[in-house]
Scaffold this motif. Structure first.
Motif, PDB file in Angstrom:
ATOM      1  N   GLY A 196      14.345   2.837   5.702  1.00 35.15           N
ATOM      2  CA  GLY A 196      13.060   2.407   6.207  1.00 35.15           C
ATOM      3  C   GLY A 196      13.171   1.552   7.443  1.00 35.15           C
ATOM      4  N   THR A 197      12.074   0.851   7.759  1.00 31.37           N
ATOM      5  CA  THR A 197      12.017  -0.011   8.925  1.00 31.37           C
ATOM      6  C   THR A 197      11.584  -1.407   8.490  1.00 31.37           C
ATOM      7  N   PHE A 198      11.942  -2.391   9.320  1.00 34.07           N
ATOM      8  CA  PHE A 198      11.601  -3.782   9.003  1.00 34.07           C
ATOM      9  C   PHE A 198      11.383  -4.536  10.295  1.00 34.07           C
ATOM     10  N   THR A 199      10.299  -5.306  10.357  1.00 36.43           N
ATOM     11  CA  THR A 199      10.026  -6.179  11.484  1.00 36.43           C
ATOM     12  C   THR A 199       9.525  -7.510  10.958  1.00 36.43           C
ATOM     13  N   ALA A 200       9.826  -8.573  11.673  1.00 37.50           N
ATOM     14  CA  ALA A 200       9.370  -9.913  11.310  1.00 37.50           C
ATOM     15  C   ALA A 200       9.251 -10.735  12.570  1.00 37.50           C
ATOM     16  N   GLY A 201       8.191 -11.550  12.646  1.00 39.37           N
ATOM     17  CA  GLY A 201       8.013 -12.378  13.823  1.00 39.37           C
ATOM     18  C   GLY A 201       6.714 -13.150  13.767  1.00 39.37           C
ATOM     19  N   ARG A 256       0.843  -1.204   0.000  1.00 34.53           N
ATOM     20  CA  ARG A 256       0.000   0.000   0.000  1.00 34.53           C
ATOM     21  C   ARG A 256       0.871   1.243   0.000  1.00 34.53           C
ATOM     22  N   PRO A 257       0.730   2.084  -1.019  1.00 38.24           N
ATOM     23  CA  PRO A 257       1.481   3.346  -1.030  1.00 38.24           C
ATOM     24  C   PRO A 257       0.858   4.363  -0.085  1.00 38.24           C
ATOM     25  N   GLY A 258       1.707   5.113   0.596  1.00 31.87           N
ATOM     26  CA  GLY A 258       1.265   6.185   1.454  1.00 31.87           C
ATOM     27  C   GLY A 258       1.780   7.515   0.946  1.00 31.87           C
ATOM     28  N   PRO A 259       1.542   8.575   1.707  1.00 31.63           N
ATOM     29  CA  PRO A 259       2.012   9.892   1.249  1.00 31.63           C
ATOM     30  C   PRO A 259       3.532  10.011   1.207  1.00 31.63           C
ATOM     31  N   ARG A 260       4.228   9.266   2.081  1.00 30.45           N
ATOM     32  CA  ARG A 260       5.682   9.392   2.132  1.00 30.45           C
ATOM     33  C   ARG A 260       6.418   8.058   2.084  1.00 30.45           C
ATOM     34  N   ALA A 261       5.684   6.955   2.156  1.00 27.26           N
ATOM     35  CA  ALA A 261       6.348   5.658   2.208  1.00 27.26           C
ATOM     36  C   ALA A 261       5.441   4.582   1.639  1.00 27.26           C
ATOM     37  N   LEU A 262       6.051   3.473   1.267  1.00 24.70           N
ATOM     38  CA  LEU A 262       5.351   2.308   0.747  1.00 24.70           C
ATOM     39  C   LEU A 262       5.346   1.240   1.844  1.00 24.70           C
ATOM     40  N   ALA A 263       4.150   0.796   2.239  1.00 21.97           N
ATOM     41  CA  ALA A 263       4.016  -0.209   3.284  1.00 21.97           C
ATOM     42  C   ALA A 263       3.867  -1.583   2.646  1.00 21.97           C
ATOM     43  N   VAL A 264       4.738  -2.497   3.038  1.00 23.41           N
ATOM     44  CA  VAL A 264       4.735  -3.866   2.506  1.00 23.41           C
ATOM     45  C   VAL A 264       4.483  -4.816   3.664  1.00 23.41           C
ATOM     46  N   ARG A 265       3.535  -5.733   3.451  1.00 27.87           N
ATOM     47  CA  ARG A 265       3.198  -6.697   4.506  1.00 27.87           C
ATOM     48  C   ARG A 265       2.954  -8.066   3.869  1.00 27.87           C
ATOM     49  N   VAL A 266       3.620  -9.069   4.384  1.00 27.60           N
ATOM     50  CA  VAL A 266       3.422 -10.458   3.950  1.00 27.60           C
ATOM     51  C   VAL A 266       3.099 -11.265   5.199  1.00 27.60           C
ATOM     52  N   GLU A 267       1.878 -11.814   5.236  1.00 24.87           N
ATOM     53  CA  GLU A 267       1.415 -12.537   6.415  1.00 24.87           C
ATOM     54  C   GLU A 267       0.897 -13.903   5.995  1.00 24.87           C
ATOM     55  N   ARG A 290      15.774  -7.267   5.610  1.00 19.89           N
ATOM     56  CA  ARG A 290      16.097  -6.168   6.534  1.00 19.89           C
ATOM     57  C   ARG A 290      17.110  -5.209   5.902  1.00 19.89           C
ATOM     58  N   GLU A 291      18.120  -5.751   5.233  1.00 17.21           N
ATOM     59  CA  GLU A 291      19.130  -4.896   4.609  1.00 17.21           C
ATOM     60  C   GLU A 291      18.517  -4.026   3.516  1.00 17.21           C
ATOM     61  N   ARG A 292      17.578  -4.555   2.765  1.00 18.16           N
ATOM     62  CA  ARG A 292      16.935  -3.759   1.714  1.00 18.16           C
ATOM     63  C   ARG A 292      16.141  -2.596   2.313  1.00 18.16           C
ATOM     64  N   ALA A 293      15.407  -2.885   3.388  1.00 14.86           N
ATOM     65  CA  ALA A 293      14.629  -1.809   4.008  1.00 14.86           C
ATOM     66  C   ALA A 293      15.542  -0.753   4.624  1.00 14.86           C
ATOM     67  N   LEU A 294      16.587  -1.201   5.325  1.00 10.05           N
ATOM     68  CA  LEU A 294      17.481  -0.245   5.968  1.00 10.05           C
ATOM     69  C   LEU A 294      18.280   0.558   4.947  1.00 10.05           C
ATOM     70  N   TYR A 354       3.134 -16.239  10.583  1.00 10.73           N
ATOM     71  CA  TYR A 354       4.303 -15.351  10.580  1.00 10.73           C
ATOM     72  C   TYR A 354       3.944 -14.082   9.809  1.00 10.73           C
ATOM     73  N   VAL A 355       4.519 -12.955  10.249  1.00  8.72           N
ATOM     74  CA  VAL A 355       4.230 -11.653   9.648  1.00  8.72           C
ATOM     75  C   VAL A 355       5.542 -10.946   9.350  1.00  8.72           C
ATOM     76  N   VAL A 356       5.625 -10.385   8.147  1.00  6.74           N
ATOM     77  CA  VAL A 356       6.761  -9.557   7.738  1.00  6.74           C
ATOM     78  C   VAL A 356       6.217  -8.182   7.380  1.00  6.74           C
ATOM     79  N   ASP A 357       6.734  -7.144   8.015  1.00  9.42           N
ATOM     80  CA  ASP A 357       6.309  -5.758   7.769  1.00  9.42           C
ATOM     81  C   ASP A 357       7.527  -4.922   7.399  1.00  9.42           C
ATOM     82  N   ALA A 358       7.374  -4.149   6.325  1.00 11.45           N
ATOM     83  CA  ALA A 358       8.440  -3.235   5.904  1.00 11.45           C
ATOM     84  C   ALA A 358       7.820  -1.912   5.505  1.00 11.45           C
ATOM     85  N   LEU A 359       8.492  -0.840   5.877  1.00 10.32           N
ATOM     86  CA  LEU A 359       8.072   0.510   5.505  1.00 10.32           C
ATOM     87  C   LEU A 359       9.213   1.139   4.731  1.00 10.32           C
ATOM     88  N   LEU A 360       8.972   1.426   3.457  1.00 10.81           N
ATOM     89  CA  LEU A 360      10.017   1.898   2.546  1.00 10.81           C
ATOM     90  C   LEU A 360       9.727   3.344   2.162  1.00 10.81           C
TER      91      LEU A 360
END
Length: 408
Positions: free
Chosen positions: A381-386, A340-351, A373-377, A393-399
């Motif tokens: 951006g930010t990256f979380t997974a758990g 999902r594109p936002g005003p300043r970042a692209l939110a990516v989620r794989v669940e 994680r390296e791609r997001a950083l 399992y959920v993977v979240d990235a904000l680019l």
């Protein structure tokens, strides 16, 4: 045993007789703490029982006063000191072997009680697994002194063989333990080195992929700077010179980037000529995953025209790795992909939900999360997974689009 110089031998002798103790014994109680409340009283009762048995064996010796009690206490004292102070236990055992000969009738070949003899062998075995070889050599020699002096001549060879056997076996156990510890330390070091190399390799691969994106922009700058004087009317000579300088700088930057790419690319890696994927290729990748047996839903609007190519490439690779991990580790799971594109970042989620079938036999390199994680950083951006709350399992990235965190 190892040969060592005279000075080192005397130092080892001082350590053996009056030096610091060796490492304590790791009791099973340390591994199973639930047994401690029961095992310690049982062990104390065993020692008290051995003390009583030893004391009863002195009745026919007619020893004066409290001597029988002292001898019986000295017989079991090494067993009390053995768990925490093995070398002290051996010193007490040597003293007991040299003095506690009260149970030996006339002409007996073995001057010690079974409790003292077996206990001393146990202490000797433990010390052999804990002490280094110079100390162990003196332990063996000093143990043989009361043995050879008090044992019947017909049994002296047996005593020497028994003591040497215990020492050699204990030393082999100690060497095996040291080898396992060294191997475990080397394995841990190798794993850390592999993780570090995986991060570096992933960063290199990301840099190679971004090279094509940046090179495209630099080529466009060079072309536009060269053609601008012909597309604009009445361009001053100074402006033509600036446009030419811009075009020259852009082409020099392209040359430097090609040299940098040559450094990043390994000798075995050939040139990558395929165009880099982006958000437009997500539906095709999801369709391929469905054909492979995954149940995937994609929530992604039409890609915005202004989405930077590095952001689109990172989003594509993160979704690609997320689908691969779901197929590998959660067979039969339902996977939901959201970009999902936002005003300043692209939110990516794989669940993905919890798997319903056996995991695939094929396993990856184990560094997929590191790459995401390296791609997001790399984009700021930010990256979380758990694990997800309901399983899976959920993977979240904000680019972010501009290299800044778009959470604000």
């Amino acid at each position: 045993m190892e040969r060592f110089p005279v000075d080192a031998g005397w130092r080892a002798l001082r350590r053996t007789v009056a030096g610091p103790d060796v490492a304590p014994v790791r009791l099973p109680l340390d591994r199973w703490p639930r047994l401690a409340p029961f095992a310690r009283p049982v062990g104390l009762l065993v020692v008290i029982g051995l003390f009583a048995v030893t004391l009863a064996q002195q009745t026919d010796r007619r020893l004066p006063g409290i001597v029988p009690i002292l001898f019986a206490g000295l017989t079991v004292a090494p067993l009390l000191a053995l768990p925490r102070r093995p070398l002290l236990a051996w010193r007490l055992a040597v003293v007991a072997l040299a003095t506690c000969t009260f149970n030996a009738p006339a002409g007996a070949g073995w001057p010690w009680t079974p409790v003292l003899a077996l206990g001393s062998l146990l202490v000797l075995a433990v010390v052999a697994t804990r002490a280094d070889r110079p100390v162990l050599a003196w332990v063996g020699l000093l143990t043989l002194v009361p043995g050879l002096a008090l044992v019947d001549p017909d049994h002296r060879v047996s005593v020497v063989v028994l003591v040497l056997t215990v020492l050699v076996l204990g030393d082999l156990v100690r060497g095996n333990r040291r080898s396992r510890r060294a191997l475990a330390a080397q394995t841990a070091l190798s794993e850390r080195e592999q993780e570090r190399r995986a991060v570096l390799e992933e960063r290199t691969r990301i840099a190679r992929e971004l090279h094509d994106v940046v090179a495209h922009h630099m080529s466009m700058i060079a072309v536009q700077a060269e053609t601008a004087p012909y597309r604009l009317a009445d361009v001053p000579d100074g402006a033509r010179t600036e446009f030419a300088a811009i075009a020259g700088s852009a082409r020099e930057a392209l040359t430097d980037m090609r040299r940098l790419l040559g450094v990043l690319r390994s000798e075995a890696a050939g040139p990558e000529t395929a165009p880099q994927p982006g958000l437009a290729e997500l539906p095709a990748m999801v369709d391929a995953a469905r054909r492979a047996g995954l149940t995937v839903t994609l929530d992604s609007p039409a890609p915005a025209a202004g989405t930077p190519a590095p952001v689109a490439l990172a989003a594509y690779r993160i979704v690609q790795e997320g689908l691969a991990n779901a197929a590998r580790h959660a067979a039969g799971a339902v996977v939901r992909v959201s970009v999902r594109p936002g005003p300043r970042a692209l939110a990516v989620r794989v669940e993905n939900s919890a798997g319903t079938g056996p995991a695939a036999a094929q396993r990856g390199t184990g560094h997929g999360l590191t790459g995401m994680r390296e791609r997001a950083l790399a984009l700021g951006g930010t990256f979380t997974a758990g694990p997800a709350d309901g399983g899976g399992y959920v993977v979240d990235a904000l680019l972010p689009y501009d290299g800044e965190d778009g959470t604000g």
